[in-house]
Design an enzyme around this catalytic site. Structure first.
Site, mmCIF file in Angstrom:
data_model
loop_
_atom_site.group_PDB
_atom_site.id
_atom_site.type_symbol
_atom_site.label_atom_id
_atom_site.label_comp_id
_atom_site.label_asym_id
_atom_site.label_seq_id
_atom_site.Cartn_x
_atom_site.Cartn_y
_atom_site.Cartn_z
ATOM 1 N N GLU A 177 0.821 -1.225 0.000
ATOM 2 C CA GLU A 177 0.000 0.000 0.000
ATOM 3 C C GLU A 177 0.849 1.268 0.000
ATOM 4 O O GLU A 177 1.249 1.762 1.058
ATOM 5 C CB GLU A 177 -0.928 0.013 1.236
ATOM 6 C CG GLU A 177 -1.836 1.250 1.278
ATOM 7 C CD GLU A 177 -2.768 1.304 2.501
ATOM 8 O OE1 GLU A 177 -2.626 0.458 3.391
ATOM 9 O OE2 GLU A 177 -3.621 2.204 2.543
ATOM 10 N N LYS A 219 -2.473 -1.965 -3.122
ATOM 11 C CA LYS A 219 -3.524 -1.116 -2.541
ATOM 12 C C LYS A 219 -3.120 0.343 -2.743
ATOM 13 O O LYS A 219 -2.430 0.943 -1.905
ATOM 14 C CB LYS A 219 -3.681 -1.448 -1.051
ATOM 15 C CG LYS A 219 -4.707 -0.567 -0.327
ATOM 16 C CD LYS A 219 -5.129 -1.144 1.020
ATOM 17 C CE LYS A 219 -5.999 -0.161 1.777
ATOM 18 N NZ LYS A 219 -6.698 -0.764 2.909
ATOM 19 N N SER A 261 -9.699 4.197 0.349
ATOM 20 C CA SER A 261 -10.634 5.307 0.105
ATOM 21 C C SER A 261 -9.983 6.650 0.425
ATOM 22 O O SER A 261 -10.350 7.669 -0.177
ATOM 23 C CB SER A 261 -11.942 5.117 0.872
ATOM 24 O OG SER A 261 -11.750 4.959 2.242
HETATM 25 C C1 5MM Z 1 -8.398 1.557 8.503
HETATM 26 O O1 5MM Z 1 -7.278 2.441 8.511
HETATM 27 C C2 5MM Z 1 -6.024 1.752 8.437
HETATM 28 C C3 5MM Z 1 -5.188 1.963 9.634
HETATM 29 O O2 5MM Z 1 -4.628 3.226 9.755
HETATM 30 P P1 5MM Z 1 -3.668 3.505 11.062
HETATM 31 O O3 5MM Z 1 -2.533 2.542 11.010
HETATM 32 O O4 5MM Z 1 -3.259 4.929 10.891
HETATM 33 O O5 5MM Z 1 -4.513 3.284 12.264
HETATM 34 C C4 5MM Z 1 -5.303 2.079 7.123
HETATM 35 O O6 5MM Z 1 -4.089 1.404 6.975
HETATM 36 C C5 5MM Z 1 -6.209 1.613 6.025
HETATM 37 O O7 5MM Z 1 -6.126 0.230 5.860
HETATM 38 C C6 5MM Z 1 -5.918 2.276 4.699
HETATM 39 O O8 5MM Z 1 -5.339 3.534 4.808
HETATM 40 C C7 5MM Z 1 -7.227 2.410 3.932
HETATM 41 O O9 5MM Z 1 -8.184 3.018 4.734
HETATM 42 P P2 5MM Z 1 -9.086 4.174 4.125
HETATM 43 O O10 5MM Z 1 -9.843 4.705 5.316
HETATM 44 O O11 5MM Z 1 -8.157 5.177 3.513
HETATM 45 O O12 5MM Z 1 -9.972 3.476 3.100
#
Ligand code: 5MM
Length: 340
Positions: A177, A219, A261
């Site tokens: 990602e 991702k 997202s």
């Molecule tokens: C769900 O958010 C994930 C964890 O973030 P932290 O490590 O900062 O707590 C993050 O890795 C997430 O899997 C991705 O960024 C995708 O989430 P979004 O909300 O951008 O779809």
């Protein structure tokens, strides 16, 4: 570890009509989300909330995998079954976030590098034993005045490749990602250029480290206008530019792309995914791995109250179903308006 198992799991995660629920918020992030609904972030509240998502009947039609945080992987459902087992029984693959977060990159003011490689081999072995079948590592790339630097992109790409190689070695499908953040006033074309540079560097590092690309997933962010850019691109432009950028940066051997997202609204994230699948003609499955865009409505519906359980699951199922339809380019306003 068998390559066949990795190939099968990578394909299962991006099976047509399905995508990933990212429920891997670290403790500070889930606290922020709970603060937003006025709920205390205790271990039990986190368990209760996540159990509602994992036990939503019918979600398995649209959700192929769930990314967990370390704490959640070790928790049990109310019936005493470990969460990975709860998910497996529903036909959903459990995954685990293995990075330890983005930290300031030495010598590069304003930029970050993701940490967590030390001891990763041992952690992967343990996570496989606990039932995880895929891993995720997130790098963040910020756009700004003169940013990102090549140094930042290269440092993150190198770490992503090391993470991916260790995951594969231990039977876990790595989800790579590299997130180019949407913060800032930059145009969609700047986002295109930075995302393309990043993807090319990431795949250079993965190849240099002999990572079998067919056993991995990507991702990425979508190619979007910066949040504060006065001229916001619409879904057709986003879809067209994102697909063009991926074609330029992602090898065909990668079986699937599961978008994050990244701060888009739940509906925007679905509309954009739908527009991309309408274009089609790409060698990869185009899917989702949404955190906020799948969880914002159920989190709000829950509000920390047990009597809101049914409404929480209904809101989650609805978003999962809409995104499932977007996987085929078949999402419509009418579907959005329908109750789950
Ligand atoms: C769900 O958010 C994930 C964890 O973030 P932290 O490590 O900062 O707590 C993050 O890795 C997430 O899997 C991705 O960024 C995708 O989430 P979004 O909300 O951008 O779809």
């Amino acid at each position: 570890m068998s390559a066949d198992e990795l190939l099968a799991n990578a394909r299962a995660i991006v099976a047509p009509g399905k995508g990933i629920l990212a429920a891997d918020e670290s403790t500070p992030t889930i606290k922020k989300r709970f603060d937003g609904i006025g709920v205390e972030s205790t271990e039990e509240n986190r368990r209760l909330y996540r159990e509602l998502l994992f036990t939503t009947e019918g979600a398995e039609k649209y959700i192929s995998g769930v990314i967990l945080f370390d704490e959640t992987l070790r928790q049990n459902g109310t019936d005493g079954q470990p969460f990975p087992k709860v998910l497996q029984q529903a036909g959903i693959l459990p995954g685990i976030k293995v990075d330890k977060g983005a930290k300031p990159l030495a010598g590069a003011p304003g930029e970050k590098v993701t940490e967590g490689l030390d001891g990763l081999r041992e952690r992967c072995k343990e996570y496989y034993g606990l039932g995880a079948r895929f891993t995720k590592w997130r790098a963040v790339i910020a756009i700004g005045d003169g940013l990102p630097s090549d140094y930042c992109i290269q440092a993150n790409a190198h770490a992503l490749a090391r993470f991916a190689a260790l995951s594969v070695e231990n039977g876990l499908v790595p989800i790579v990602e590299p997130e180019v953040l949407m913060d800032g006033a930059h145009t969609i074309d700047t986002c295109f250029e930075v995302t393309e540079r990043t993807l090319r560097e990431v795949y250079r590092a993965l190849r240099d480290q002999s990572v079998p690309l067919d056993q991995t997933l990507l991702k990425p962010n979508m190619v979007l206008s910066g949040k504060d850019c006065p001229q916001q691109a619409g879904p057709e432009e986003v879809a067209e530019k994102t697909v063009a950028c991926l074609k330029s940066g992602v090898p065909e051997a990668v079986p699937g792309i599961v978008f994050l997202s990244g701060g888009q609204s739940d509906v925007e994230a679905t509309v954009n995914l739908n527009a991309m699948n309408k274009i089609g003609g790409v060698p990869w499955q185009l899917s989702f791995s949404y955190g906020r865009a799948l969880q914002a409505p159920p989190l709000k519906a829950w509000g920390g109250k047990a009597h809101n359980a049914a409404a929480t699951q209904k809101a989650f199922l609805h978003r999962a179903r809409c995104n499932g339809a977007a996987r085929f380019g078949k999402y419509t306003d009418a579907l959005e308006q329908e109750a789950a």
